[in-house]
Design a protein around this motif. Structure first.
Motif, PDB file in Angstrom:
ATOM      1  N   VAL A  49       0.800  -1.298  -0.207  1.00 43.59           N
ATOM      2  CA  VAL A  49      -0.097   0.135  -0.172  1.00 43.59           C
ATOM      3  C   VAL A  49       1.027   1.145   0.071  1.00 43.59           C
ATOM      4  CG1 VAL A  49      -1.497   1.248   1.294  1.00 43.59           C
ATOM      5  CG2 VAL A  49      -1.923  -1.160   1.285  1.00 43.59           C
ATOM      6  N   VAL A  50       0.659   2.357  -0.938  1.00 44.52           N
ATOM      7  CA  VAL A  50       1.030   3.561  -0.800  1.00 44.52           C
ATOM      8  C   VAL A  50       0.017   4.449  -0.304  1.00 44.52           C
ATOM      9  CG1 VAL A  50       2.240   5.296  -2.166  1.00 44.52           C
ATOM     10  CG2 VAL A  50       2.555   2.918  -2.789  1.00 44.52           C
ATOM     11  N   SER A  51       0.186   5.115   0.910  1.00 44.68           N
ATOM     12  CA  SER A  51      -0.714   6.040   1.260  1.00 44.68           C
ATOM     13  C   SER A  51      -0.084   6.947   2.414  1.00 44.68           C
ATOM     14  CB  SER A  51      -2.092   5.268   1.745  1.00 44.68           C
ATOM     15  OG  SER A  51      -2.905   5.946   2.361  1.00 44.68           O
ATOM     16  N   ASN A  52      -0.687   7.952   2.736  1.00 45.15           N
ATOM     17  CA  ASN A  52      -0.228   9.070   3.656  1.00 45.15           C
ATOM     18  C   ASN A  52      -0.188   8.207   4.982  1.00 45.15           C
ATOM     19  OD1 ASN A  52       0.629  11.802   4.756  1.00 45.15           O
ATOM     20  ND2 ASN A  52      -1.144  11.272   5.806  1.00 45.15           N
ATOM     21  N   ASN A  53      -1.135   7.732   5.321  1.00 45.41           N
ATOM     22  CA  ASN A  53      -1.172   6.769   6.586  1.00 45.41           C
ATOM     23  C   ASN A  53      -2.023   5.699   6.404  1.00 45.41           C
ATOM     24  OD1 ASN A  53      -3.342   8.970   6.383  1.00 45.41           O
ATOM     25  ND2 ASN A  53      -4.208   8.037   8.264  1.00 45.41           N
ATOM     26  N   CYS A  54      -2.014   4.812   7.266  1.00 43.01           N
ATOM     27  CA  CYS A  54      -2.761   3.412   7.100  1.00 43.01           C
ATOM     28  C   CYS A  54      -4.084   3.401   8.073  1.00 43.01           C
ATOM     29  CB  CYS A  54      -1.698   2.573   7.668  1.00 43.01           C
ATOM     30  SG  CYS A  54      -2.134   0.907   6.623  1.00 43.01           S
ATOM     31  N   GLY A  55      -4.647   4.330   7.934  1.00 45.98           N
ATOM     32  CA  GLY A  55      -6.289   4.384   8.672  1.00 45.98           C
ATOM     33  C   GLY A  55      -6.406   4.949   9.989  1.00 45.98           C
ATOM     34  N   ALA A  56      -7.360   5.076  10.590  1.00 47.39           N
ATOM     35  CA  ALA A  56      -7.567   5.563  12.003  1.00 47.39           C
ATOM     36  C   ALA A  56      -8.909   5.125  12.480  1.00 47.39           C
ATOM     37  CB  ALA A  56      -7.552   7.184  11.825  1.00 47.39           C
ATOM     38  N   MET A  57      -8.977   4.892  13.940  1.00 50.90           N
ATOM     39  CA  MET A  57     -10.245   4.745  14.481  1.00 50.90           C
ATOM     40  C   MET A  57     -10.846   3.451  13.710  1.00 50.90           C
ATOM     41  SD  MET A  57     -11.908   8.479  15.118  1.00 50.90           S
ATOM     42  CE  MET A  57     -13.449   7.676  15.491  1.00 50.90           C
ATOM     43  N   ILE A  78       2.601   7.771  10.904  1.00 49.57           N
ATOM     44  CA  ILE A  78       2.023   6.709  11.504  1.00 49.57           C
ATOM     45  C   ILE A  78       0.609   7.131  12.534  1.00 49.57           C
ATOM     46  CG2 ILE A  78       2.464   4.886  13.272  1.00 49.57           C
ATOM     47  CD1 ILE A  78       5.190   4.789  12.244  1.00 49.57           C
ATOM     48  N   GLY A  79       1.114   8.195  13.015  1.00 52.87           N
ATOM     49  CA  GLY A  79      -0.036   9.007  14.008  1.00 52.87           C
ATOM     50  C   GLY A  79      -0.345   8.097  15.316  1.00 52.87           C
ATOM     51  N   GLY A  80      -1.634   8.254  15.550  1.00 52.55           N
ATOM     52  CA  GLY A  80      -2.307   7.594  16.576  1.00 52.55           C
ATOM     53  C   GLY A  80      -2.741   6.140  16.332  1.00 52.55           C
ATOM     54  N   ASN A  81      -2.226   5.405  15.166  1.00 57.16           N
ATOM     55  CA  ASN A  81      -2.598   4.301  14.846  1.00 57.16           C
ATOM     56  C   ASN A  81      -1.716   3.069  15.530  1.00 57.16           C
ATOM     57  OD1 ASN A  81      -3.136   1.609  13.550  1.00 57.16           O
ATOM     58  ND2 ASN A  81      -3.677   2.662  11.509  1.00 57.16           N
ATOM     59  N   LYS A  82      -2.247   2.789  16.956  1.00 59.82           N
ATOM     60  CA  LYS A  82      -1.569   1.663  17.759  1.00 59.82           C
ATOM     61  C   LYS A  82      -1.275   0.559  16.825  1.00 59.82           C
ATOM     62  CE  LYS A  82      -2.720   4.259  21.998  1.00 59.82           C
ATOM     63  NZ  LYS A  82      -3.332   3.927  23.253  1.00 59.82           N
ATOM     64  N   GLU A  83      -2.090  -0.013  16.242  1.00 56.60           N
ATOM     65  CA  GLU A  83      -1.909  -1.241  15.511  1.00 56.60           C
ATOM     66  C   GLU A  83      -1.113  -1.261  14.465  1.00 56.60           C
ATOM     67  OE1 GLU A  83      -2.448  -5.218  14.686  1.00 56.60           O
ATOM     68  OE2 GLU A  83      -2.720  -4.088  16.410  1.00 56.60           O
ATOM     69  N   PHE A  84      -0.849  -0.058  13.538  1.00 57.93           N
ATOM     70  CA  PHE A  84       0.189   0.106  12.641  1.00 57.93           C
ATOM     71  C   PHE A  84       1.497   0.207  13.506  1.00 57.93           C
ATOM     72  CE2 PHE A  84       1.220   3.096   9.109  1.00 57.93           C
ATOM     73  CZ  PHE A  84       2.064   2.203   8.488  1.00 57.93           C
ATOM     74  N   ALA A  85       1.694   0.777  14.394  1.00 55.46           N
ATOM     75  CA  ALA A  85       2.898   1.009  15.183  1.00 55.46           C
ATOM     76  C   ALA A  85       3.289  -0.504  15.903  1.00 55.46           C
ATOM     77  CB  ALA A  85       2.911   1.994  16.317  1.00 55.46           C
ATOM     78  N   ARG A  86       2.402  -1.105  16.263  1.00 59.76           N
ATOM     79  CA  ARG A  86       2.538  -2.451  17.165  1.00 59.76           C
ATOM     80  C   ARG A  86       3.217  -3.554  15.865  1.00 59.76           C
ATOM     81  NH1 ARG A  86       1.165  -7.512  16.998  1.00 59.76           N
ATOM     82  NH2 ARG A  86      -0.409  -7.179  15.440  1.00 59.76           N
ATOM     83  N   GLN A  87       2.452  -3.554  14.738  1.00 60.79           N
ATOM     84  CA  GLN A  87       2.771  -4.360  13.524  1.00 60.79           C
ATOM     85  C   GLN A  87       4.202  -4.121  13.043  1.00 60.79           C
ATOM     86  OE1 GLN A  87       0.147  -5.380  10.252  1.00 60.79           O
ATOM     87  NE2 GLN A  87      -1.496  -5.380  11.841  1.00 60.79           N
ATOM     88  N   TYR A  88       4.601  -2.706  12.620  1.00 66.40           N
ATOM     89  CA  TYR A  88       5.959  -2.398  12.318  1.00 66.40           C
ATOM     90  C   TYR A  88       7.027  -2.694  13.388  1.00 66.40           C
ATOM     91  CZ  TYR A  88       9.384   1.188  11.207  1.00 66.40           C
ATOM     92  OH  TYR A  88      10.549   1.912  10.812  1.00 66.40           O
ATOM     93  N   LEU A  89       6.821  -2.252  14.673  1.00 69.81           N
ATOM     94  CA  LEU A  89       7.807  -2.574  15.677  1.00 69.81           C
ATOM     95  C   LEU A  89       7.948  -4.053  15.760  1.00 69.81           C
ATOM     96  CD1 LEU A  89       7.168   0.448  17.961  1.00 69.81           C
ATOM     97  CD2 LEU A  89       9.009   0.395  16.317  1.00 69.81           C
TER      98      LEU A  89
END
Length: 256
Positions: A49-57, A78-89
């Protein structure tokens, strides 16, 4: 010339596993949520996926992300998307994090047939020098890092070479569109949507209001139909189903 398809499911039916997608929207503004949900329902996986961010809420691309359908993201936030951060880290997803303006120009360049361009953004940082973590190994270490990029001096200033982006498909949302694919975006939803549309080899647009050709003043067209291959007309319920990421309101003045 009539590019309208009957449903979102039909519009994304040929998106295969492993496809690359350019997706419009920023936060929850201008996000093609109906098309994203259709991809989820079709169980498409392995998406790049190419997108500014990966969704929210739990909306937008967060639907596919939470289901483990995305393997790589090129974005700037990444912003406040905790699941995005979790998967990345945790090493579950690869992330190429780049400056927001660079992302916008890479999409535009790809859509215009420009293979690469020079920009000062990122010079003197790991964006140019390499070493940014693209993927972690799940144990605290880094498995894949960004490569160093070519730099060159113009007029006494240093610039870094960035490559244009093209994708297999693009998904976007417009406020109004006609059967030829000419689109109009409402205010801030005109963010990454036109750029994503240009980068996609097959571009699919969900529109809140479908009109007949000629009903949109040519001077009001934000994206010409030449960039759009499929149009999905949303129902009134789908068109008005919009969430607010962060509600801020000024307290009403209390009068004596």
């Amino acid at each position: 010339m009539d590019k309208v398809v009957a449903s979102a499911a039909e519009a994304v039916a040929d998106v295969p596993d492993g496809a690359s997608l350019a997706v419009g929207g920023f936060g929850l503004s201008g996000v093609p949520g109906v098309l994203i949900q259709a991809l989820y329902d079709e169980r498409v996986t392995g998406l790049d996926v190419v997108s500014n961010n990966c969704g929210a809420m739990e909306s937008g691309l967060a639907v596919l992300l939470a289901a483990g359908r995305i393997i790589r993201v090129t974005g700037s936030y990444i912003g406040g998307n905790k699941e995005f951060a979790r998967q990345y880290l945790g090493g579950e997803i690869e992330l190429e994090l780049i400056p927001q303006g660079t992302l916008a120009e890479r999409l535009r360049a790809g859509g215009c047939g420009i293979p690469a361009f020079y920009t000062p953004a990122g010079v003197g940082t790991q964006v140019a020098d390499g070493g940014l973590p693209w993927r972690y190994d799940g144990a605290g270490g880094v498995a894949v890092v960004s490569p160093a990029k070519e730099t060159r001096e113009f007029g006494g200033m240093e610039y870094v070479l960035e490559r244009g982006i093209t994708t297999d498909f693009a998904l976007l949302r417009a406020a109004k569109g006609d059967r030829h694919g000419n689109l109009v975006f409402n205010k801030s939803s005109r963010n990454f949507n036109p750029l994503a549309a240009m980068a996609g080899r097959i571009t699919i647009a969900e529109v809140e209001e479908l009109v007949e050709p000629g009903e949109i003043d040519p001077d009001q067209v934000h994206l010409p139909g030449i960039f759009v291959q499929r149009v999905v007309a949303l129902t009134p319920e789908q068109a008005t189903d919009k969430k607010i990421e962060k509600v801020t309101a000024t307290p009403r003045e209390v009068r004596a």
